[in-house]
Design an enzyme around this catalytic site. Structure first.
Site, mmCIF file in Angstrom:
data_model
loop_
_atom_site.group_PDB
_atom_site.id
_atom_site.type_symbol
_atom_site.label_atom_id
_atom_site.label_comp_id
_atom_site.label_asym_id
_atom_site.label_seq_id
_atom_site.Cartn_x
_atom_site.Cartn_y
_atom_site.Cartn_z
ATOM 1 N N HIS A 30 -106.201 5.025 -11.564
ATOM 2 C CA HIS A 30 -106.202 5.486 -10.134
ATOM 3 C C HIS A 30 -106.906 4.522 -9.223
ATOM 4 O O HIS A 30 -107.052 4.475 -8.035
ATOM 5 C CB HIS A 30 -107.226 6.515 -9.823
ATOM 6 C CG HIS A 30 -106.657 7.760 -10.841
ATOM 7 N ND1 HIS A 30 -105.541 8.312 -10.548
ATOM 8 C CD2 HIS A 30 -107.307 8.360 -11.884
ATOM 9 C CE1 HIS A 30 -105.425 9.305 -11.500
ATOM 10 N NE2 HIS A 30 -106.357 9.297 -12.355
ATOM 11 N N ILE B 119 -102.025 5.567 -8.566
ATOM 12 C CA ILE B 119 -101.987 7.149 -7.968
ATOM 13 C C ILE B 119 -103.158 7.796 -7.661
ATOM 14 O O ILE B 119 -104.504 7.433 -8.373
ATOM 15 C CB ILE B 119 -100.647 7.752 -9.033
ATOM 16 C CG1 ILE B 119 -101.625 8.189 -10.224
ATOM 17 C CG2 ILE B 119 -99.777 7.150 -9.214
ATOM 18 C CD1 ILE B 119 -100.861 9.176 -11.199
ATOM 19 N N ASP C 259 -114.476 10.377 -12.408
ATOM 20 C CA ASP C 259 -113.255 10.146 -13.199
ATOM 21 C C ASP C 259 -112.766 8.724 -13.161
ATOM 22 O O ASP C 259 -112.149 8.347 -12.452
ATOM 23 C CB ASP C 259 -111.952 11.161 -12.657
ATOM 24 C CG ASP C 259 -110.834 10.944 -13.485
ATOM 25 O OD1 ASP C 259 -110.442 9.894 -14.147
ATOM 26 O OD2 ASP C 259 -109.916 11.740 -13.229
ATOM 27 N N GLY D 181 -105.095 13.799 -9.663
ATOM 28 C CA GLY D 181 -104.551 15.168 -9.629
ATOM 29 C C GLY D 181 -105.634 15.996 -9.019
ATOM 30 O O GLY D 181 -105.292 16.913 -8.239
#
Length: 284
Positions: A192, A207, A187, A210
């Site tokens: 991120h 962040i 990903d 998820g």
């Protein structure tokens, strides 16, 4: 219009051959924080090839396929990654994932929902090898600013937690560099890793993925409530209720019921701000 619902839903499924081996699994597990302490026999099941088992949430990254990101390039969908958030994820396991495998992946846009100011794209991936189906995965992708196209609003699935105290409470610290390691499993969204990109998306800093908190949570449930047996997991679903930052700590509350574990995940340092909600692990 960036999203053409009719075109996206009518598009032919995308077929692909994927493969993985112990290195992919070990990297994924390390990205979830496995291997602490490094010589713990329970952790060696995630890090040492001679003892390796596969956490079922590996299905979300197997073969570095990242069906979520590929699906966002499907016909009828043209969106900015800065407007994208992962709204929810579910996997159904048809049998345990082997340590080494070759399989065929079939991915499609299964549904598009109109939330008014946003759209939800449901990307479904079905994976099978020579012995039959392995897993089915649904990713619910929340796209800000892309609603209002006149589609159905979609279902609202909520899991009511028991009023009693949780049966187990675990805490898992997120390393400062954990998002950088986790993204090596496929990903590559700069949200991120890149502070400047994160600011364009409205965040002060990058962040955590998820799906990283998703995998960390399943590992905590398997290691405690399921006695370390990954083969007991039958299905796992969650709604991403809030963000979490590298360096924070996840508080994972578990309520055990027959055949399933209900889970709530919050960020300790931000007064238990919600991270994962409506989270259920179904098991044998």
């Amino acid at each position: 219009m960036p999203i053409d619902a009719a075109k996206a839903l009518a598009a032919d499924p995308r077929l692909g051959d994927i493969g993985w081996d112990h290195k992919d699994i070990q990297l994924y597990h390390l990205g979830l924080g496995a291997g602490r302490p490094a010589t713990d026999p329970d952790e060696l099941r995630y890090t040492l090839e001679s003892k390796l088992h596969v956490l079922p949430s590996f299905a979300t990254v197997a073969g570095a396929g990242m069906a979520m990101m590929g699906g966002l390039a499907a016909p009828g969908i043209d969106i900015n990654l800065a407007d994208v958030l992962h709204g929810g994820q579910s996997i159904q396991l048809h049998r345990p994932i082997p340590v080494k495998g070759r399989a065929t992946s079939t991915a499609k846009v299964a549904a598009l929902y109109d939330k008014g100011k946003a759209a939800v794209v449901v990307l479904r991936t079905e994976v099978a090898d020579a012995d039959g189906p392995l897993w089915t995965s649904d990713a619910q992708i929340f796209v800000r600013g892309e609603g209002g196209f006149g589609g159905e609003r979609g279902p609202s699935v909520r899991e009511e937690l028991p009023e009693r105290a949780p049966d187990r409470v675990e805490e898992r610290h997120i390393r400062e560099d954990q998002a950088l390691l986790y993204r090596l499993s496929g990903d590559w969204n700069p949200l991120h890793a890149d502070p400047e990109f994160a600011k364009t998306a409205g965040f002060d800093q990058p962040i955590l993925h998820g799906l990283c908190s998703y995998g960390m949570t399943l590992k905590a449930v398997v290691d405690t409530a399921l006695g370390g047996d990954v083969s007991r997991v039958r299905a796992y679903r969650t709604r991403f209720a809030g963000i979490v930052f590298p360096g924070e700590t996840l508080r994972i509350r578990m309520w055990q019921e027959p055949g399933r574990v209900l889970v709530s995940v919050t960020a300790v340092e931000r007064d238990d701000a919600p991270v994962l909600a409506d989270t259920v692990v179904e098991h044998a």
